[in-house]
Scaffold this active site. Structure first.
Site, PDB file in Angstrom:
ATOM      1  N   LYS A 190       0.843  -1.196   0.000  1.00 23.08           N
ATOM      2  CA  LYS A 190       0.000   0.000   0.000  1.00 23.08           C
ATOM      3  C   LYS A 190       0.875   1.242   0.000  1.00 23.08           C
ATOM      4  O   LYS A 190       2.022   1.222   0.468  1.00 23.08           O
ATOM      5  CB  LYS A 190      -0.967   0.007   1.191  1.00 23.08           C
ATOM      6  CG  LYS A 190      -0.323   0.139   2.572  1.00 23.08           C
ATOM      7  CD  LYS A 190      -0.409   1.545   3.128  1.00 23.08           C
ATOM      8  CE  LYS A 190       0.118   1.614   4.555  1.00 23.08           C
ATOM      9  NZ  LYS A 190       0.484   2.958   4.991  1.00 23.08           N
TER      10      LYS A 190
ATOM     11  N   LEU B 139       5.919   0.526   2.885  1.00 26.55           N
ATOM     12  CA  LEU B 139       4.891   0.014   1.971  1.00 26.55           C
ATOM     13  C   LEU B 139       3.964  -1.005   2.645  1.00 26.55           C
ATOM     14  O   LEU B 139       3.182  -1.667   1.976  1.00 26.55           O
ATOM     15  CB  LEU B 139       5.558  -0.629   0.749  1.00 26.55           C
ATOM     16  CG  LEU B 139       6.403   0.322  -0.114  1.00 26.55           C
ATOM     17  CD1 LEU B 139       7.197  -0.465  -1.158  1.00 26.55           C
ATOM     18  CD2 LEU B 139       5.534   1.370  -0.794  1.00 26.55           C
TER      19      LEU B 139
ATOM     20  N   ALA C 109      10.983  -3.120   5.263  1.00 27.97           N
ATOM     21  CA  ALA C 109      11.204  -1.839   5.956  1.00 27.97           C
ATOM     22  C   ALA C 109      11.248  -0.685   4.959  1.00 27.97           C
ATOM     23  O   ALA C 109      12.168   0.111   4.945  1.00 27.97           O
ATOM     24  CB  ALA C 109      12.482  -1.883   6.782  1.00 27.97           C
TER      25      ALA C 109
ATOM     26  N   ASP D  27      -1.795  -0.887  10.528  1.00 29.21           N
ATOM     27  CA  ASP D  27      -2.067  -0.936   9.082  1.00 29.21           C
ATOM     28  C   ASP D  27      -2.780  -2.214   8.655  1.00 29.21           C
ATOM     29  O   ASP D  27      -3.225  -2.321   7.507  1.00 29.21           O
ATOM     30  CB  ASP D  27      -0.762  -0.829   8.282  1.00 29.21           C
ATOM     31  CG  ASP D  27      -0.247   0.600   8.166  1.00 29.21           C
ATOM     32  OD1 ASP D  27      -1.062   1.535   8.298  1.00 29.21           O
ATOM     33  OD2 ASP D  27       0.969   0.779   7.950  1.00 29.21           O
TER      34      ASP D  27
END
Length: 286
Positions: free
Chosen positions: A10, A99, A96, A136
């Site tokens: 994302k 995203l 890391a 998230d």
């Protein structure tokens, strides 16, 4: 029995931080969407009840530090599932990178185990469980495009943005999300215009989306890591319609409607960093 699940990355089209919470997290106001760069997970039923993680990546742990493992453990305990699972993780999203690769792996694990363990849960129920794993994860469970508030787990659906090419570039540096948030000065940082982005997406206004891109965390990461600014500047100089750092960085993405421009960006960026991808915006829910 084995189930294969995709875990798309994302990006945030706009990310604002509105305050610090008593629990140590920050309140955010952002718009997120999914892109067609995905990890692939194979979930295989184990009769013995064990959770076994097989990531085969130097920087990805195979124990409870892995969010996919943690998601499986939370689901197993919540519903007292007697079966176990072996999770084979094929990484394509850089680690890391800002995203949400780990969060998306956890979300894909929840969706896959819901089927493998025959739990019959809705996506909304899985998203609620995902909030225990990471901020998230609920968005990654649902996919699509959404406004996220609170810690990022309170979601409101948006339509998919207009289709376009997305060029992602990750320099070979690490960025600590905790350090970036810790150094953020909410009084002096420039807050992006979240309502403007929401309006542009609802109006399918690609130019408006590109003009509305904004990330308050750039005020910390860019001075800390000049390489990120260099990539942004290069993308803009190549004619990308919109350029922004994703999350706390260090990945930068460019939006363009033109395939040839996307590939020109890709070729130019290979001189800056090894991890460069040309993908499409997904923007649709799972």
């Amino acid at each position: 029995m084995t189930i294969t699940v995709k875990a798309p990355a994302k990006i945030n089209l706009v990310l604002d931080v509105t305050g610090k919470r008593p629990d140590g997290y920050h309140d955010v106001h952002m718009v997120m969407t999914t892109v067609d760069l995905s990890d692939r997970l194979e979930l295989s039923l184990l009769e013995g009840g064990e959770i076994r993680m097989n990531a085969q990546h130097a920087y990805v742990p195979n124990d409870e530090r892995n969010l996919a493992y943690k998601a499986a453990a939370v689901l197993k305990e919540r519903f007292q599932v007697k079966e176990g699972v072996e999770i084979f993780l094929e990484k394509h999203i850089p680690v890391a990178a800002g995203l949400a690769g780990g969060s998306s792996d956890a979300a894909a694990t929840l969706r896959g185990l819901n089927e493998l363990w025959k739990l019959g849960l809705s996506l909304e129920e899985l998203a609620e469980i995902g909030a225990e794993v990471g901020s998230d994860v609920p968005f990654c469970v649902m996919g699509g495009t959404a406004i996220a508030t609170s810690r990022g787990e309170v979601l409101e659906d948006l339509p998919a943005p207009p289709p376009c090419w997305v060029v992602l570039a990750k320099p070979s540096i690490g960025v600590s999300t905790a350090d970036v948030y810790g150094a953020l000065d909410l009084k002096t940082a420039q807050h992006p215009d979240v309502p403007k982005m929401i309006e542009a997406i609802k109006g399918q206004d690609f130019k408006g989306i590109c003009e509305g891109l904004g990330n308050i965390l750039e005020s910390v990461t860019l001075p800390m890591h000049p390489e990120v600014q260099q990539i942004k500047d290069f993308m803009a100089s190549c004619g990308a319609e919109g350029v922004l750092m994703s999350g706390s960085g260090p990945t930068v993405f460019a939006l363009t409607e033109h395939e040839n421009r996307a590939h020109r960006l890709y070729n130019g960026l290979r001189g800056f960093c090894n991890e460069v991808y040309v993908v499409r915006l997904i923007g649709e829910k799972h």
